[in-house]
Design a protein around this motif. Structure first.
Motif, PDB file in Angstrom:
ATOM      1  N   LEU A   1      10.210 -10.973  -3.280  1.00 17.67           N
ATOM      2  CA  LEU A   1       9.185 -10.156  -3.933  1.00 17.67           C
ATOM      3  C   LEU A   1       8.618  -9.179  -2.915  1.00 17.67           C
ATOM      4  N   LEU A   2       8.833  -7.901  -3.143  1.00 23.62           N
ATOM      5  CA  LEU A   2       8.306  -6.853  -2.278  1.00 23.62           C
ATOM      6  C   LEU A   2       7.077  -6.244  -2.933  1.00 23.62           C
ATOM      7  N   VAL A   3       5.906  -6.497  -2.344  1.00 23.20           N
ATOM      8  CA  VAL A   3       4.666  -5.855  -2.785  1.00 23.20           C
ATOM      9  C   VAL A   3       4.451  -4.685  -1.836  1.00 23.20           C
ATOM     10  N   ASP A   4       4.874  -3.518  -2.265  1.00 20.12           N
ATOM     11  CA  ASP A   4       4.999  -2.369  -1.371  1.00 20.12           C
ATOM     12  C   ASP A   4       3.734  -1.521  -1.357  1.00 20.12           C
ATOM     13  N   GLU A   5       3.252  -1.241  -0.150  1.00 22.84           N
ATOM     14  CA  GLU A   5       2.084  -0.376   0.076  1.00 22.84           C
ATOM     15  C   GLU A   5       0.846  -0.902  -0.652  1.00 22.84           C
ATOM     16  N   ILE A   6       0.511  -2.142  -0.355  1.00 18.98           N
ATOM     17  CA  ILE A   6      -0.629  -2.760  -1.037  1.00 18.98           C
ATOM     18  C   ILE A   6      -1.934  -2.035  -0.729  1.00 18.98           C
ATOM     19  N   ASP A   7      -1.993  -1.326   0.394  1.00 16.66           N
ATOM     20  CA  ASP A   7      -3.208  -0.598   0.738  1.00 16.66           C
ATOM     21  C   ASP A   7      -3.480   0.555  -0.212  1.00 16.66           C
ATOM     22  N   ARG A   8      -2.508   0.934  -1.042  1.00 15.62           N
ATOM     23  CA  ARG A   8      -2.728   1.978  -2.041  1.00 15.62           C
ATOM     24  C   ARG A   8      -3.425   1.432  -3.287  1.00 15.62           C
ATOM     25  N   ALA A   9      -3.334   0.126  -3.502  1.00 18.39           N
ATOM     26  CA  ALA A   9      -3.954  -0.488  -4.678  1.00 18.39           C
ATOM     27  C   ALA A   9      -5.428  -0.772  -4.403  1.00 18.39           C
ATOM     28  N   ASP A  10      -6.166  -1.060  -5.468  1.00 19.10           N
ATOM     29  CA  ASP A  10      -7.589  -1.362  -5.343  1.00 19.10           C
ATOM     30  C   ASP A  10      -7.791  -2.768  -4.789  1.00 19.10           C
TER      31      ASP A  10
ATOM     32  N   VAL B   1      10.257 -15.343  -1.809  1.00 16.46           N
ATOM     33  CA  VAL B   1       9.994 -14.813  -0.476  1.00 16.46           C
ATOM     34  C   VAL B   1       9.142 -13.559  -0.666  1.00 16.46           C
ATOM     35  N   VAL B   2       7.915 -13.592  -0.189  1.00 20.55           N
ATOM     36  CA  VAL B   2       6.985 -12.499  -0.437  1.00 20.55           C
ATOM     37  C   VAL B   2       6.847 -11.640   0.817  1.00 20.55           C
ATOM     38  N   VAL B   3       7.153 -10.357   0.672  1.00 20.34           N
ATOM     39  CA  VAL B   3       6.967  -9.386   1.739  1.00 20.34           C
ATOM     40  C   VAL B   3       5.966  -8.353   1.249  1.00 20.34           C
ATOM     41  N   ILE B   4       4.818  -8.296   1.922  1.00 13.79           N
ATOM     42  CA  ILE B   4       3.755  -7.357   1.557  1.00 13.79           C
ATOM     43  C   ILE B   4       3.688  -6.289   2.640  1.00 13.79           C
ATOM     44  N   THR B   5       3.792  -5.027   2.253  1.00  9.82           N
ATOM     45  CA  THR B   5       3.742  -3.964   3.246  1.00  9.82           C
ATOM     46  C   THR B   5       2.456  -3.161   3.120  1.00  9.82           C
ATOM     47  N   SER B   6       2.039  -2.613   4.249  1.00 18.00           N
ATOM     48  CA  SER B   6       0.819  -1.790   4.281  1.00 18.00           C
ATOM     49  C   SER B   6       0.980  -0.708   5.336  1.00 18.00           C
ATOM     50  N   ASN B   7       0.531   0.500   4.986  1.00 18.51           N
ATOM     51  CA  ASN B   7       0.499   1.610   5.940  1.00 18.51           C
ATOM     52  C   ASN B   7      -0.860   1.733   6.626  1.00 18.51           C
ATOM     53  N   ARG B   8      -1.740   0.764   6.355  1.00 24.05           N
ATOM     54  CA  ARG B   8      -3.069   0.694   6.978  1.00 24.05           C
ATOM     55  C   ARG B   8      -3.944   1.908   6.644  1.00 24.05           C
TER      56      ARG B   8
ATOM     57  N   VAL C   1      12.752  -8.106  -6.162  1.00 21.04           N
ATOM     58  CA  VAL C   1      11.777  -7.723  -7.183  1.00 21.04           C
ATOM     59  C   VAL C   1      10.721  -6.874  -6.493  1.00 21.04           C
ATOM     60  N   ARG C   2      10.621  -5.627  -6.880  1.00 20.21           N
ATOM     61  CA  ARG C   2       9.731  -4.698  -6.182  1.00 20.21           C
ATOM     62  C   ARG C   2       8.541  -4.319  -7.045  1.00 20.21           C
ATOM     63  N   LEU C   3       7.368  -4.465  -6.472  1.00 21.27           N
ATOM     64  CA  LEU C   3       6.133  -3.997  -7.103  1.00 21.27           C
ATOM     65  C   LEU C   3       5.575  -2.877  -6.234  1.00 21.27           C
ATOM     66  N   GLN C   4       5.696  -1.647  -6.703  1.00 23.73           N
ATOM     67  CA  GLN C   4       5.158  -0.508  -5.977  1.00 23.73           C
ATOM     68  C   GLN C   4       3.685  -0.351  -6.327  1.00 23.73           C
ATOM     69  N   CYS C   5       2.830  -0.445  -5.332  1.00 30.34           N
ATOM     70  CA  CYS C   5       1.386  -0.382  -5.575  1.00 30.34           C
ATOM     71  C   CYS C   5       0.897   1.062  -5.621  1.00 30.34           C
ATOM     72  N   TYR C   6      -0.168   1.259  -6.365  1.00 32.06           N
ATOM     73  CA  TYR C   6      -0.788   2.571  -6.481  1.00 32.06           C
ATOM     74  C   TYR C   6      -2.223   2.368  -6.960  1.00 32.06           C
ATOM     75  N   GLU C   7      -3.031   3.390  -6.814  1.00 33.41           N
ATOM     76  CA  GLU C   7      -4.428   3.294  -7.238  1.00 33.41           C
ATOM     77  C   GLU C   7      -4.495   3.108  -8.743  1.00 33.41           C
ATOM     78  N   GLY C   8      -5.257   2.118  -9.178  1.00 34.25           N
ATOM     79  CA  GLY C   8      -5.388   1.848 -10.600  1.00 34.25           C
ATOM     80  C   GLY C   8      -4.373   0.864 -11.147  1.00 34.25           C
ATOM     81  N   LEU C   9      -3.572   0.241 -10.265  1.00 34.37           N
ATOM     82  CA  LEU C   9      -2.606  -0.757 -10.708  1.00 34.37           C
ATOM     83  C   LEU C   9      -3.325  -1.903 -11.416  1.00 34.37           C
ATOM     84  N   THR C  10      -2.853  -2.265 -12.611  1.00 29.40           N
ATOM     85  CA  THR C  10      -3.532  -3.270 -13.423  1.00 29.40           C
ATOM     86  C   THR C  10      -2.694  -4.539 -13.533  1.00 29.40           C
TER      87      THR C  10
END
Length: 314
Positions: A135-144, A175-182, A71-80
């Protein structure tokens, strides 16, 4: 401590290594141990590193290896919350209210299962396979930062509260995997809930191993050249340095251009580099940076790598 009925209780580090092996994912001991502990402790895994280092691929490999849903959640600015958690089917609710079929009465509400739309976080909590979903929370650093706060209930208790419906608890925590590009710092509250893994840029030896697994039709000599050139390019002041994903794209491109039969172990030529550099570099300024002097240094790096291999490396 893990519960007796924890789905990963019977999984060992050797089992996990075998899964990575079966999925052609080159995993070093530190990575295997950290992922193993995250699975056994039921803790989210925060994975940081440069783009292309294999962060997203790690989640995909775990889902494929355990034969469970990704289950992939692609993060982005303004994700609600509506995009990440759940949403009510307002059109269907309105039709129910307006209908004459008795869909809404004293015993029934439009805020029940029938009108609830799953979004990634709710989908992950409700997984019911032999193994929980990944659960892949991808690029969380892009979200607010506000979205990070939204995640805390899930990461702490593996449950979601829906005011009109109630609290939904995971029978098997995902299984939660959270990724960040810092690209920005993450909150201490988020970090406290996770085990941490930093993926360094691969060594030339590791990158060669990855290319051999993913593009086995490419000759050994070409693989050595490709990885040496990529490593040398990463030393340049580029706007976007190539990651492993770009190296694999390049390896596949060279294979296609040469044809399936690359048994002659031909060296990587200057013309091949110039024609295919767009597989590695994705900024016009970076491509222009590869002038004759840089090209010569790339070829020197490839030659040095071949000499080292000839001396017994590999």
């Amino acid at each position: 401590m893990p519960k007796a009925d924890h789905p990963f209780t019977g999984v060992s580090e050797d089992d996990l290594s075998a899964i990575f092996e079966s999925q052609d994912y080159v995993a070093e001991d530190e990575l295997v141990t950290t992922v193993f502990l995250a699975l056994r402790l039921g803790r989210p895994l925060l994975v940081e590193g440069d783009p292309g280092a294999g962060k997203t691929e790690l989640a995909k490999v775990l889902a494929a290896g355990f034969e469970t849903e990704l289950v992939r959640l692609q993060c982005y600015e303004g994700l609600t919350a509506e995009n990440a958690l759940y949403e009510w089917n307002y059109a269907k609710q309105l039709l129910a209210i307006q209908s004459d079929e008795g869909s809404v009465n004293a015993d029934r509400s439009v805020f029940d299962e029938e009108y609830l739309l799953e979004r990634p976080l709710l989908r992950a909590v409700r997984g019911d396979g032999d193994y929980p979903p990944v659960l892949l929370v991808d690029e969380i650093d892009r979200a607010d930062e506000e979205f990070e706060a939204l995640l805390l209930e899930l990461l702490s208790d593996f449950q979601l509260s829906i005011p009109e419906f109630g609290t939904i608890e995971a029978t098997k925590p995902p299984v939660v995997v959270i990724t960040s590009n810092r690209t920005r710092g993450l909150s201490d509250a988020l970090k406290r809930r996770c085990l941490y893994l930093h993926l360094e840029p691969p060594s030339p030896e590791k990158e060669r191993a990855i290319v051999r697994r993913k593009v086995p039709e490419l000759s050994e000599m070409a693989t050595v050249d490709l990885c040496a050139v990529t490593a040398r390019l990463r030393e340049e002041p580029l706007r976007k340095r190539p990651g492993v994903a770009e190296t694999l794209d390049w390896a596949q491109a060279i294979t296609i251009l040469r044809g399936r039969d690359d048994s002659e172990n031909q060296l990587l030529s200057p013309a091949e580099i110039e024609r295919t550099v767009g597989c590695l570099l994705k900024e016009a300024e970076d491509i222009e940076h590869v002038d004759e002097a840089i090209l010569a240094s790339l070829l020197d790096a490839a030659e040095s790598a071949r000499l080292e291999m000839g001396d017994g490396d590999g």
